[in-house]
Design a protein around this motif. Structure first.
Motif, mmCIF file in Angstrom:
data_model
loop_
_atom_site.group_PDB
_atom_site.id
_atom_site.type_symbol
_atom_site.label_atom_id
_atom_site.label_comp_id
_atom_site.label_asym_id
_atom_site.label_seq_id
_atom_site.Cartn_x
_atom_site.Cartn_y
_atom_site.Cartn_z
ATOM 1 N N GLY A 69 0.837 -1.437 -0.072
ATOM 2 C CA GLY A 69 0.140 0.044 -0.112
ATOM 3 C C GLY A 69 1.096 1.182 0.044
ATOM 4 O O GLY A 69 0.133 2.270 -0.233
ATOM 5 N N GLY A 70 2.100 1.166 0.093
ATOM 6 C CA GLY A 70 2.929 2.342 -0.028
ATOM 7 C C GLY A 70 3.044 3.163 1.351
ATOM 8 O O GLY A 70 3.148 4.447 1.223
ATOM 9 N N GLN A 71 2.358 2.620 2.567
ATOM 10 C CA GLN A 71 2.345 3.439 3.898
ATOM 11 C C GLN A 71 3.750 3.118 4.639
ATOM 12 O O GLN A 71 3.856 2.132 4.903
ATOM 13 N N VAL A 72 4.169 4.222 5.046
ATOM 14 C CA VAL A 72 5.130 4.464 5.902
ATOM 15 C C VAL A 72 4.563 4.444 7.228
ATOM 16 O O VAL A 72 4.247 5.686 7.922
ATOM 17 N N VAL A 73 4.427 3.546 8.044
ATOM 18 C CA VAL A 73 3.545 3.400 9.189
ATOM 19 C C VAL A 73 4.761 2.993 10.415
ATOM 20 O O VAL A 73 5.293 1.853 10.248
ATOM 21 N N ASN A 74 4.774 3.714 11.385
ATOM 22 C CA ASN A 74 5.611 3.390 12.284
ATOM 23 C C ASN A 74 5.352 2.093 13.374
ATOM 24 O O ASN A 74 4.125 1.807 13.519
ATOM 25 N N SER A 75 6.084 1.901 14.420
ATOM 26 C CA SER A 75 5.817 0.611 15.130
ATOM 27 C C SER A 75 6.028 -0.729 14.377
ATOM 28 O O SER A 75 6.423 -0.739 13.462
ATOM 29 N N TYR A 76 5.387 -1.715 15.221
ATOM 30 C CA TYR A 76 5.460 -2.961 14.665
ATOM 31 C C TYR A 76 3.707 -3.483 14.439
ATOM 32 O O TYR A 76 3.109 -2.549 15.057
ATOM 33 N N SER A 77 3.602 -4.640 14.151
ATOM 34 C CA SER A 77 2.386 -5.112 14.158
ATOM 35 C C SER A 77 1.695 -5.121 15.357
ATOM 36 O O SER A 77 0.447 -5.303 15.528
ATOM 37 N N ARG A 78 2.294 -5.272 16.532
ATOM 38 C CA ARG A 78 2.160 -5.328 17.694
ATOM 39 C C ARG A 78 2.796 -4.143 18.410
ATOM 40 O O ARG A 78 3.905 -3.993 18.320
ATOM 41 N N GLY A 102 12.614 3.046 11.547
ATOM 42 C CA GLY A 102 12.701 2.358 10.009
ATOM 43 C C GLY A 102 12.301 3.779 9.295
ATOM 44 O O GLY A 102 12.597 3.859 7.946
ATOM 45 N N ALA A 103 10.881 4.381 9.706
ATOM 46 C CA ALA A 103 10.788 5.410 8.896
ATOM 47 C C ALA A 103 11.829 6.541 8.721
ATOM 48 O O ALA A 103 11.948 7.160 7.767
ATOM 49 N N ALA A 104 12.552 6.794 9.810
ATOM 50 C CA ALA A 104 13.570 7.733 9.760
ATOM 51 C C ALA A 104 14.834 7.408 8.676
ATOM 52 O O ALA A 104 15.342 8.080 7.991
ATOM 53 N N GLY A 364 2.694 -7.422 7.954
ATOM 54 C CA GLY A 364 1.912 -6.216 7.451
ATOM 55 C C GLY A 364 2.614 -4.783 8.057
ATOM 56 O O GLY A 364 2.019 -3.892 7.384
ATOM 57 N N HIS A 365 3.734 -4.705 8.728
ATOM 58 C CA HIS A 365 4.413 -3.429 8.864
ATOM 59 C C HIS A 365 5.587 -3.654 8.349
ATOM 60 O O HIS A 365 6.663 -3.123 8.857
ATOM 61 N N GLY A 366 5.873 -4.078 6.999
ATOM 62 C CA GLY A 366 7.082 -4.210 6.526
ATOM 63 C C GLY A 366 7.929 -3.191 5.713
ATOM 64 O O GLY A 366 9.120 -3.070 5.826
ATOM 65 N N VAL A 367 7.227 -2.007 5.486
ATOM 66 C CA VAL A 367 7.823 -0.974 4.744
ATOM 67 C C VAL A 367 8.884 -0.356 5.670
ATOM 68 O O VAL A 367 10.146 -0.086 5.444
ATOM 69 N N THR A 368 8.413 -0.025 6.872
ATOM 70 C CA THR A 368 9.462 0.506 7.898
ATOM 71 C C THR A 368 10.208 -0.520 8.934
ATOM 72 O O THR A 368 11.428 -0.355 8.834
ATOM 73 N N TRP A 369 9.466 -1.739 8.798
ATOM 74 C CA TRP A 369 10.442 -2.714 9.680
ATOM 75 C C TRP A 369 11.629 -3.289 8.912
ATOM 76 O O TRP A 369 12.827 -3.470 9.492
ATOM 77 N N THR A 370 11.438 -3.384 7.608
ATOM 78 C CA THR A 370 12.509 -3.884 6.677
ATOM 79 C C THR A 370 13.598 -2.962 6.685
ATOM 80 O O THR A 370 14.783 -3.102 6.773
ATOM 81 N N HIS A 371 13.368 -1.739 6.591
ATOM 82 C CA HIS A 371 14.655 -0.724 6.883
ATOM 83 C C HIS A 371 15.218 -0.655 7.857
ATOM 84 O O HIS A 371 16.601 -0.455 7.905
ATOM 85 N N LEU A 372 14.611 -0.870 8.925
ATOM 86 C CA LEU A 372 15.065 -0.851 10.464
ATOM 87 C C LEU A 372 16.289 -2.127 10.445
ATOM 88 O O LEU A 372 17.312 -2.305 10.672
#
Length: 425
Positions: A69-78, A102-104, A364-372
């Motif tokens: 979805g291209g969403q940069v969402v902070n934190s984790y799925s929990r 990750g977002a940073a 489901g929180h892959g965009v930010t987590w993967t970068h971290l």
């Protein structure tokens, strides 16, 4: 194997292709998977001076990294409250200190390498009932305690100013989140890896890995000898390649559509500040505007990574429930992609052998987590494993029911939570 016919593939930036591996080569680090996990790892490692090879079975960003979805969402799925209850205060402190990183990293990559990926700031968590809003109020306090002061609580009137929908009773706006074109981000990061001397090979599916000193990674037409190996395939890693990674995770599909272009007035009437949105349901909906003013809308989960035959029929009722004013809208694109779910909904991180690392299960929180994750594995290889090990210590149980029953049992559990969402309890 080309990218699926998604909105992202249709609007991708011009880019040079990467070759297929047709030789026997050597490197310091071999990364299996050319999505965000592999690319983030490779970029951090090449910046640190490592000789890195990335092997991708299809095209860079072919999997979830180029379809999400291209969403940069902070934190984790929990969120951090669940982490503290399950794993204790020490784990919560360590993981909480990283949940906005990750977002940073993404923003830094975009700025440092001038990656054109339509980044826009602002992500809204939208509450559908008072219980969800109460949770967001607590999340607001917790996130502030961990250093995120770019937050705004929205009451019912406030969220109506942000979203032209009557579904929501309030929300939480995170200005440090945002949205972007994920495939263009992936390709921009790949180009940055090339500039640092990293080698990327497409259409180079790994057929076998022989552990040893060094490790040997075989592809259909070549091989890589490496001191370190990183498994970064997530939902698109072939289960036979490393069965230990397949036992405690479940590939799941998510469906997304992109509408026909909207007029400027219509687009701004829906989302006046161009923030992305996800609701707070267990099986959540998420949406945003694209750079050419389409509404991109996703939602629902198919367990076992099935691709539904009628994505329009799945998404249209959800979209119209949120925006009934779009009745009759045409969908120009509809596609599905897989993400990797864990039973705990927390990422799985660790070592399989000496010098063999893995990161998977973003849930489901892959965009930010993967970068971290790429930053953490780089730290571990450099002899600073504390933050990597904070995730590696988390316990992960297999899905109940074994291979035959884990999909129906997981779907049954999800149906229970979906019922609770509908009842608002």
């Amino acid at each position: 194997m080309e990218h699926v016919p998604s909105y992202y593939a249709a609007t991708v930036n011009p880019h040079d292709a990467w070759p297929q591996l047709n030789d026997d080569i050597q490197c310091d680090v071999c990364i299996i998977g050319g999505g965000f996990t592999g690319l983030s790892s490779a970029l951090f490692l090449t910046e640190a001076g490592y000789d890195v090879v990335v092997l991708e079975a299809a095209k860079i960003g072919f999997g979830a990294s180029g379809r999400n979805g291209g969403q940069v969402v902070n934190s984790y799925s929990r969120d951090i409250d669940v982490i503290e209850k399950r794993y204790g205060k020490e784990s919560a402190q360590l993981l909480g200190g990283m949940m906005f990183e990750g977002a940073a990293v993404i923003r830094d990559r975009i700025d440092r390498y001038a990656i054109s990926c339509d980044y826009r700031h602002g992500a809204i968590f939208a509450a559908l009932n008072r219980r969800q809003l109460a949770h967001l109020k607590q999340q607001h306090k917790r996130w502030q305690q961990y250093g995120n002061h770019q937050l705004e609580l929205l009451d019912e009137l406030g969220i109506r100013r942000k979203i032209a929908s009557e579904r929501y009773v309030g929300g939480l706006l995170d200005y440090s989140g945002g949205h972007l074109h994920p495939l263009n981000l992936a390709l921009g990061e790949a180009e940055a890896i090339r500039r640092h001397g990293g080698r990327i090979y497409e259409e180079s599916e790994v057929t076998a890995v022989r552990y040893g000193v060094p490790h040997l990674i075989r592809t259909l037409k070549g091989s890589v000898t490496a001191k370190y190996v990183i498994f970064a395939g997530n939902a698109y890693l072939a289960p036979h390649l490393e069965p230990r990674l397949a036992r405690k995770s479940l590939p799941c599909g998510s469906q997304i559509i992109a509408t026909e272009p909207l007029s400027a007035d219509k687009a701004l009437s829906l989302l006046p500040d161009n923030h992305c949105v996800e609701d707070c349901n267990y099986l959540l909906d998420y949406y945003r505007l694209t750079a050419d003013r389409r509404l991109l809308y996703g939602g629902g989960v198919t367990y076992g990574a099935r691709t539904p035959g009628d994505i329009d029929g799945l998404i249209r009722p959800k979209l119209l429930k949120t925006f009934p004013q779009l009745d009759g809208i045409k969908f120009d694109y509809a596609w599905s992609g897989n993400f990797l779910l864990t039973l705990s909904r927390m990422p799985q991180v660790g070592r399989l052998e000496n010098g063999v690392f893995y990161m998977q299960g973003d849930s489901g929180h892959g965009v930010t987590w993967t970068h971290l994750a790429g930053k953490l594995v780089c730290e571990a290889l450099k002899g600073e494993p504390k933050r990597f090990d904070a995730f590696a210590r988390l316990p992960h149980a297999p899905f109940p029911g074994g291979r035959r029953l884990r999909i129906p049992l997981t779907a049954l559990g999800a149906a229970w939570y979906a019922l609770r969402d509908r009842l608002g309890v």
